[in-house]
Design an enzyme around this catalytic site. Structure first.
Site, PDB file in Angstrom:
ATOM      1  NE  ARG A 143      36.305  30.186  39.195  1.00 14.33           N
ATOM      2  CZ  ARG A 143      35.353  31.231  39.260  1.00 14.33           C
ATOM      3  NH1 ARG A 143      34.122  30.761  39.912  1.00 14.33           N
ATOM      4  NH2 ARG A 143      35.500  32.540  38.975  1.00 14.33           N
TER       5      ARG A 143
ATOM      6  NE  ARG B 161      30.156  33.912  36.958  1.00 15.58           N
ATOM      7  CZ  ARG B 161      31.387  34.470  36.614  1.00 15.58           C
ATOM      8  NH1 ARG B 161      31.496  35.623  36.412  1.00 15.58           N
ATOM      9  NH2 ARG B 161      32.349  33.705  36.508  1.00 15.58           N
TER      10      ARG B 161
ATOM     11  NE  ARG C 160      31.301  36.374  40.258  1.00 13.76           N
ATOM     12  CZ  ARG C 160      32.393  35.918  39.782  1.00 13.76           C
ATOM     13  NH1 ARG C 160      33.350  37.340  39.511  1.00 13.76           N
ATOM     14  NH2 ARG C 160      33.100  35.007  39.390  1.00 13.76           N
TER      15      ARG C 160
ATOM     16  NE  ARG D 267      43.232  32.945  33.048  1.00 13.08           N
ATOM     17  CZ  ARG D 267      41.884  32.773  33.384  1.00 13.08           C
ATOM     18  NH1 ARG D 267      41.694  31.332  34.101  1.00 13.08           N
ATOM     19  NH2 ARG D 267      40.821  33.463  33.303  1.00 13.08           N
TER      20      ARG D 267
ATOM     21  CE  LYS E  55      40.769  38.680  37.425  1.00  4.55           C
ATOM     22  NZ  LYS E  55      40.223  37.883  38.292  1.00  4.55           N
TER      23      LYS E  55
END
Length: 190
Positions: A146, A135, A129, A90, A14
């Protein structure tokens, strides 16, 4: 005004595709996470209210989130070419609230672009990532949680936007430029 909801699981691309749309079409971008952090950092009234929920570990109520989004949306002015909504809505109540907020301004969501990526590829992307960015939330256990949350909320929202007649499915697996070309085809035809 071409308002677009970009939709996809964590790791679906995204952010990358939003950056490309901003560059090509001159669209504004509202990432709910970035907006909330900005409002809190700037000490606005909305930011203070949002912080009080976050500090208690609570979700921000939909009406507050829509107020924050409306404030940012309005700040772009009537000459805006459109806005990419990233991270919102969402849930169906959020989609309904966004529709109402835009209706009040004579605007609408022109397209909900769904980036569809198989779960095994999402895991690979997010773990990579996490390794590259450090992260903390990009570890296998957190990613699985998630994705469960995403899938439980996603299907109803996809159906809702299909009924609105603005859902566009994009195969998010493969070459970055091919994916972007598919997105451009949607944007150019709305």
């Amino acid at each position: 005004m071409k308002n677009i909801v970009i939709f996809g699981a964590p790791g679906s691309g995204k952010g990358t595709q939003s950056d490309k749309m901003i560059e090509k079409y001159g669209l504004n971008h509202i990432s709910t996470g970035d907006v909330l952090r900005g409002e809190i950092k700037n000490g606005t009234e909305l930011g203070k209210t949002a912080a009080s929920y976050i500090e208690k570990g609570q979700l921000i109520p939909d009406d507050l989130m829509v107020s924050i989004l409306a404030s940012v949306y309005d700040s772009f002015g009537r000459d805006s070419k459109g806005v990419i909504f990233d991270g919102f809505p969402r849930t169906i109540p959020q989609a309904e609230a966004l529709k109402k907020m835009l209706d009040e301004r004579g605007d609408k969501v022109a397209a909900m672009i769904e980036l569809d990526v198989p779960e095994d590829e999402l895991m690979k992307r997010l773990i990579l990532r996490g390794q590259q960015s450090g992260r903390a939330d990009d570890n296998e256990e957190t990613i699985k949680k998630r994705l469960v949350v995403y899938h439980s909320q996603t299907m109803p929202l996809i159906e809702w936007y299909k009924q609105e007649g603005v859902h566009y499915h994009i195969d998010g697996l493969g070459e970055l430029d091919r994916i972007f070309a598919d997105i451009c085809q949607v944007i150019d035809n709305i």
